[in-house]
Design a protein around this motif. Structure first.
Motif, PDB file in Angstrom:
ATOM      1  N   GLY A  87       4.944 -13.363 185.870  1.00  0.00           N
ATOM      2  CA  GLY A  87       3.902 -12.760 185.049  1.00  0.00           C
ATOM      3  C   GLY A  87       4.143 -11.314 184.710  1.00  0.00           C
ATOM      4  N   ILE A  88       5.366 -10.839 184.911  1.00  0.00           N
ATOM      5  CA  ILE A  88       5.650  -9.437 184.644  1.00  0.00           C
ATOM      6  C   ILE A  88       5.384  -9.122 183.172  1.00  0.00           C
ATOM      7  CG2 ILE A  88       8.114  -9.725 184.074  1.00  0.00           C
ATOM      8  CD1 ILE A  88       8.530  -7.118 185.822  1.00  0.00           C
ATOM      9  N   GLY A  89       4.845  -7.948 182.934  1.00  0.00           N
ATOM     10  CA  GLY A  89       4.545  -7.536 181.571  1.00  0.00           C
ATOM     11  C   GLY A  89       5.695  -6.734 180.997  1.00  0.00           C
ATOM     12  N   LEU A  90       6.213  -7.165 179.870  1.00  0.00           N
ATOM     13  CA  LEU A  90       7.275  -6.443 179.183  1.00  0.00           C
ATOM     14  C   LEU A  90       6.676  -5.764 177.965  1.00  0.00           C
ATOM     15  CD1 LEU A  90      10.145  -9.075 179.355  1.00  0.00           C
ATOM     16  CD2 LEU A  90       9.675  -7.183 180.905  1.00  0.00           C
ATOM     17  N   ARG A 105       8.859 -12.777 169.110  1.00  0.00           N
ATOM     18  CA  ARG A 105       8.992 -12.372 170.498  1.00  0.00           C
ATOM     19  C   ARG A 105       7.654 -12.035 171.160  1.00  0.00           C
ATOM     20  NH1 ARG A 105      14.076 -11.475 172.030  1.00  0.00           N
ATOM     21  NH2 ARG A 105      13.146 -12.057 174.024  1.00  0.00           N
ATOM     22  N   ILE A 106       6.559 -12.176 170.417  1.00  0.00           N
ATOM     23  CA  ILE A 106       5.241 -11.986 171.029  1.00  0.00           C
ATOM     24  C   ILE A 106       5.034 -13.009 172.141  1.00  0.00           C
ATOM     25  CG2 ILE A 106       2.741 -12.083 170.583  1.00  0.00           C
ATOM     26  CD1 ILE A 106       3.371 -11.021 167.757  1.00  0.00           C
ATOM     27  N   ALA A 107       5.693 -14.147 172.012  1.00  0.00           N
ATOM     28  CA  ALA A 107       5.535 -15.213 172.994  1.00  0.00           C
ATOM     29  C   ALA A 107       5.965 -14.792 174.392  1.00  0.00           C
ATOM     30  CB  ALA A 107       6.335 -16.441 172.556  1.00  0.00           C
ATOM     31  N   ASP A 108       6.979 -13.920 174.516  1.00  0.00           N
ATOM     32  CA  ASP A 108       7.453 -13.567 175.856  1.00  0.00           C
ATOM     33  C   ASP A 108       7.297 -12.087 176.195  1.00  0.00           C
ATOM     34  OD1 ASP A 108       9.495 -12.658 174.216  1.00  0.00           O
ATOM     35  OD2 ASP A 108      10.918 -14.211 174.818  1.00  0.00           O
ATOM     36  N   HIS A 109       6.586 -11.328 175.354  1.00  0.00           N
ATOM     37  CA  HIS A 109       6.265  -9.933 175.645  1.00  0.00           C
ATOM     38  C   HIS A 109       4.749  -9.776 175.537  1.00  0.00           C
ATOM     39  CE1 HIS A 109      10.504  -9.714 174.655  1.00  0.00           C
ATOM     40  NE2 HIS A 109      10.560  -8.475 175.115  1.00  0.00           N
ATOM     41  N   THR A 110       4.085  -9.621 176.667  1.00  0.00           N
ATOM     42  CA  THR A 110       2.624  -9.617 176.640  1.00  0.00           C
ATOM     43  C   THR A 110       2.034  -8.280 176.223  1.00  0.00           C
ATOM     44  OG1 THR A 110       2.656  -9.186 179.024  1.00  0.00           O
ATOM     45  CG2 THR A 110       2.340 -11.469 178.320  1.00  0.00           C
ATOM     46  N   PRO A 151      16.851 -12.567 176.565  1.00  0.00           N
ATOM     47  CA  PRO A 151      16.439 -13.656 177.473  1.00  0.00           C
ATOM     48  C   PRO A 151      16.960 -13.506 178.896  1.00  0.00           C
ATOM     49  CG  PRO A 151      17.021 -14.542 175.326  1.00  0.00           C
ATOM     50  CD  PRO A 151      17.367 -13.079 175.290  1.00  0.00           C
ATOM     51  N   GLN A 152      18.219 -13.028 179.080  1.00  0.00           N
ATOM     52  CA  GLN A 152      18.759 -12.884 180.435  1.00  0.00           C
ATOM     53  C   GLN A 152      17.937 -11.897 181.253  1.00  0.00           C
ATOM     54  OE1 GLN A 152      22.630 -11.104 180.617  1.00  0.00           O
ATOM     55  NE2 GLN A 152      22.807 -11.317 182.843  1.00  0.00           N
ATOM     56  N   LEU A 153      17.535 -10.802 180.620  1.00  0.00           N
ATOM     57  CA  LEU A 153      16.731  -9.799 181.317  1.00  0.00           C
ATOM     58  C   LEU A 153      15.347 -10.357 181.638  1.00  0.00           C
ATOM     59  CD1 LEU A 153      16.497  -6.911 182.378  1.00  0.00           C
ATOM     60  CD2 LEU A 153      15.738  -6.217 180.103  1.00  0.00           C
ATOM     61  N   ILE A 154      14.755 -11.067 180.686  1.00  0.00           N
ATOM     62  CA  ILE A 154      13.429 -11.653 180.908  1.00  0.00           C
ATOM     63  C   ILE A 154      13.461 -12.621 182.089  1.00  0.00           C
ATOM     64  CG2 ILE A 154      11.639 -13.113 179.910  1.00  0.00           C
ATOM     65  CD1 ILE A 154      12.412 -11.955 177.180  1.00  0.00           C
ATOM     66  N   ALA A 155      14.494 -13.460 182.138  1.00  0.00           N
ATOM     67  CA  ALA A 155      14.594 -14.442 183.226  1.00  0.00           C
ATOM     68  C   ALA A 155      14.710 -13.753 184.579  1.00  0.00           C
ATOM     69  CB  ALA A 155      15.796 -15.356 182.980  1.00  0.00           C
ATOM     70  N   ALA A 156      15.522 -12.696 184.647  1.00  0.00           N
ATOM     71  CA  ALA A 156      15.695 -11.973 185.916  1.00  0.00           C
ATOM     72  C   ALA A 156      14.394 -11.321 186.355  1.00  0.00           C
ATOM     73  CB  ALA A 156      16.803 -10.930 185.770  1.00  0.00           C
ATOM     74  N   LEU A 157      13.644 -10.762 185.403  1.00  0.00           N
ATOM     75  CA  LEU A 157      12.400 -10.082 185.744  1.00  0.00           C
ATOM     76  C   LEU A 157      11.304 -11.080 186.096  1.00  0.00           C
ATOM     77  CD1 LEU A 157      12.430  -7.230 183.082  1.00  0.00           C
ATOM     78  CD2 LEU A 157      13.022  -7.101 185.503  1.00  0.00           C
ATOM     79  N   ASP A 158      11.264 -12.208 185.413  1.00  0.00           N
ATOM     80  CA  ASP A 158      10.294 -13.246 185.765  1.00  0.00           C
ATOM     81  C   ASP A 158      10.512 -13.741 187.191  1.00  0.00           C
ATOM     82  OD1 ASP A 158       8.572 -13.445 183.623  1.00  0.00           O
ATOM     83  OD2 ASP A 158       9.820 -14.870 182.533  1.00  0.00           O
ATOM     84  N   ASP A 159      11.770 -13.814 187.579  1.00  0.00           N
ATOM     85  CA  ASP A 159      12.078 -14.245 188.938  1.00  0.00           C
ATOM     86  C   ASP A 159      11.658 -13.191 189.953  1.00  0.00           C
ATOM     87  OD1 ASP A 159      13.462 -16.153 190.787  1.00  0.00           O
ATOM     88  OD2 ASP A 159      14.734 -14.411 191.129  1.00  0.00           O
ATOM     89  N   ALA A 160      11.756 -11.909 189.548  1.00  0.00           N
ATOM     90  CA  ALA A 160      11.391 -10.818 190.456  1.00  0.00           C
ATOM     91  C   ALA A 160       9.888 -10.679 190.602  1.00  0.00           C
ATOM     92  CB  ALA A 160      11.980  -9.501 189.944  1.00  0.00           C
TER      93      ALA A 160
END
Length: 657
Positions: free
Chosen positions: A218-221, A231-236, A206-215
């Protein structure tokens, strides 16, 4: 085969999961087993298909109650990922992507090749550090700090191609800067990246996702291999790597859970991609195109490249049907032909795949008023007659049916025109590429007229004639001299991977060679810098320390300046067997005149090892002092990235005196 593991066969965890037909799949242990599936296996008996589909729907409904609705996909900023059907992995220094003569990136050339051979790309992963990281203390972020890379990424995005960065969570043994989340987010901002490939990770924290979303909203992980349902919910996006299918193609669990979740099928070492293409086509997802696997050539054959060219126009034009339409998996099962249906707004898209070795013919069983078009047939056009559809051997085809009064899908005429020039191609032969040794450019600068007793002229003589050498190396994904090391394997595991290998080489030297007893020193190289202005000199050049931070081209230039050249790896090894051959401290790898290219990857053989060793991961480049018979394949970067504090060089001269 070792320890009972057959690398040519899928592991048990790669195999599809059987869907029980007689238990409640809305919850309970059986449902949780399916939560962990890669692919839901198709039933052996076609009579079980209706019940099988009902069970899949029950599982999905229960899984959404257990894990929640994946609302991230409703964000318009994330919607691009569901259209990213084809992604290529590209080493920054791939000779299609980088011009070594001009020393500049060439993304337009790379994309033009992909358009011609694959039908174009929707995304590119800029692979930057592995397999050279670890040769010195530079970390993964340092390898993205390359002049011209921001412009290259901008050119890709301007061409409509999403840019993915590569994150190596295993990089913990190089120099430390900020935490990974901060560093990665900063790199995303600087390069304008759309997505991040999570190397060796199935999911981000989650910490990495939050940092990347801020950067980048809609970033695709994109995780490697199987992504947990929760985790499908937050990795497109996710890889479908090493997913073995059932005999009748099954359903991808992650994509069935959320249709807008994009998966990329890939079997990186396979020469036959028809299996993953078939699964991607029937599931309405994408593929990973990866021809240079960390320096080893595993190119696509003409048949599979043509299949992808026939798939992509349909997937791009009919995207809404694939993500919003009513999906009926295995609506067609006829011998070796299988098909899925996607129905929306009175229009049904039927995608067909043939797993057999001979062409097959399909005609829809649906009758009644309507219009039809077999998308891949010559002179395809809408007609009231049910057409015959030819599904080529190991290939694909598609059929469109419009109910009476249904609106023609937007872009159909353009789609038919594009498909008309994309015939199936049956040639599945492997497009071999063999590396050849390159010749150094002739030095056009001044030649040193220094004293003959200069330290660099203290030499050992390697006699002319035939020599038999034993060469040892670590089995890495780069391979060694010829081809991919794990062709048609599933996941290479130790001891197949990272073990020590040995080969014999016969070398015939036409003339004796005098090899310098030590490396060129900082003081030696400083004289060269003063004379020709080749590079920035060390602030306090030492006559006892090896010159490092010198590019391969600069090392060649120095050798030519003193009237010599770099020794080949064989000459270096033969010289090292003699007592007077020595190493300066700190010990460093030595450049050799053994530069090779297969037209896509340049590499140089290094000898000697170094005092530096990056600890903590087998993925790092070899470190520590090495026996003279050890060779290391070093993929050659450009733009000065090849210069390293762990690489120096020595000179040799032809002739006995």
């Amino acid at each position: 085969m070792s320890g009972g593991f057959d690398p040519l066969q899928p592991r048990e965890l790669d195999r599809p999961t059987v869907v029980p037909l007689d238990v409640d799949l809305a919850s309970g242990p059986a449902a949780e087993v399916l939560d962990d599936a890669k692919i839901f296996a198709a039933p052996l008996d076609t009579a079980d298909l209706p019940r099988w589909r009902t069970q899949l729907a029950a599982w999905r409904e229960g899984a959404r109650r257990r894990h929640g609705e994946p609302s991230r996909y409703d964000d318009p900023a994330s919607s691009w990922a569901s259209r990213c059907f084809t992604v290529a992995q590209v080493w920054l220094w791939d000779e299609l992507f980088f011009d070594f003569d001009a020393q500049r990136f060439t993304p337009a050339r790379f994309l033009a090749d992909a358009r011609e051979r694959f039908g174009g790309l929707d995304g590119v992963v800029l692979w930057h550090a592995y397999p050279v990281i670890g040769v010195d203390d530079r970390n993964q972020w340092d390898f993205y700090r390359v002049p011209g890379l921001e412009r290259a990424a901008a050119e890709l995005r301007a061409a409509g191609v999403a840019v993915f960065l590569d994150y190596n969570p295993w990089d913990t043994g190089t120099r430390r800067g900020a935490d990974d989340a901060t560093e990665l987010a900063a790199t995303v901002r600087r390069l304008g990246a759309d997505g991040v490939f999570l190397d060796t990770l199935k999911k981000a924290e989650p910490q990495l996702i939050a940092a990347l979303d801020d950067a980048r909203p809609g970033i695709g992980l994109e995780g490697e291999s199987k992504l947990a349902t929760a985790r499908i919910a937050d990795h497109t996006l996710s890889w479908a790597q090493w997913f073995a299918d059932s005999e009748v193609p099954g359903v991808l669990r992650a994509h069935w859970f959320e249709r807008r979740h994009m998966q990329h099928h890939i079997r990186r070492w396979h020469r036959d991609h028809s299996g993953e293409l078939r699964s991607a086509w029937l599931n309405g997802v994408g593929v990973m195109v990866w021809e240079v696997v960390f320096g080893a050539w595993v190119g696509w054959n003409d048949r599979d490249a043509a299949t992808l060219r026939r798939m992509l126009p349909v997937q791009r034009t009919m995207h809404r049907w694939l993500v919003e339409g009513d999906w009926t998996p295995l609506a067609v099962v006829e011998g070796t032909v299988t098909g899925s249906e996607f129905a929306l707004d009175g229009v049904t898209l039927t995608v067909l795949a043939n797993s057999g070795d001979t062409d097959a013919v399909h005609r829809s069983a649906v009758r009644g008023p309507g219009r039809w078009v077999a998308l891949h047939e010559p002179d395809a056009r809408l007609s009231s007659d049910r057409p015959l559809v030819t599904v080529p051997a190991r290939g694909i085809a598609a059929l469109l049916r419009l109910d009476e009064g249904a609106t023609v899908p937007a872009g159909l005429d353009d789609l038919l025109a594009e498909l008309a020039v994309q015939p199936h191609r049956p040639d599945a032969s492997f497009p071999h590429r063999r590396a050849r040794r390159l010749t150094a450019r002739v030095w056009a600068g001044p030649v040193w007229a220094g004293p003959v007793d200069d330290a660099s002229r203290s030499t050992v003589i390697v006699p002319a004639g035939e020599h038999v050498l034993t060469v040892r190396f670590r089995a890495r994904e780069t391979g060694m001299y010829e081809g991919g090391p794990y062709v048609d394997e599933w996941k290479p595991l130790p001891p197949r991977l990272h073990d020590q290998r040995t080969l014999e080489r016969v070398v015939d030297l036409a003339v004796p060679v005098r090899v310098a007893t030590t490396e060129v020193t900082e003081a030696d190289f400083a004289r060269f810098v003063t004379a020709v202005g080749a590079s920035a000199a060390s602030a306090a050049p030492s006559p006892d320390r090896p010159a490092t931070g010198v590019t391969f081209a600069e090392a060649r230039a120095y050798a030519a300046w003193v009237g010599g050249r770099l020794p080949s790896e064989d000459e270096w090894q033969l010289a090292a067997a003699q007592p007077s051959f020595s190493r300066l401290a700190p010990e460093v790898w030595n450049w050799t005149e053994s530069e090779h290219s297969d037209g896509r990857t340049r590499f140089v053989m290094l000898k000697g090892g170094s005092a530096h060793r990056s600890e903590g991961s087998d993925w790092y480049f070899d470190g520590g002092l090495q026996h003279p018979d050890v060779s290391a394949k070093y993929l050659l970067p450009g733009l000065g990235v090849d210069a390293s504090p762990s690489i120096g060089f020595r000179v040799c001269w032809d002739g006995a005196a």
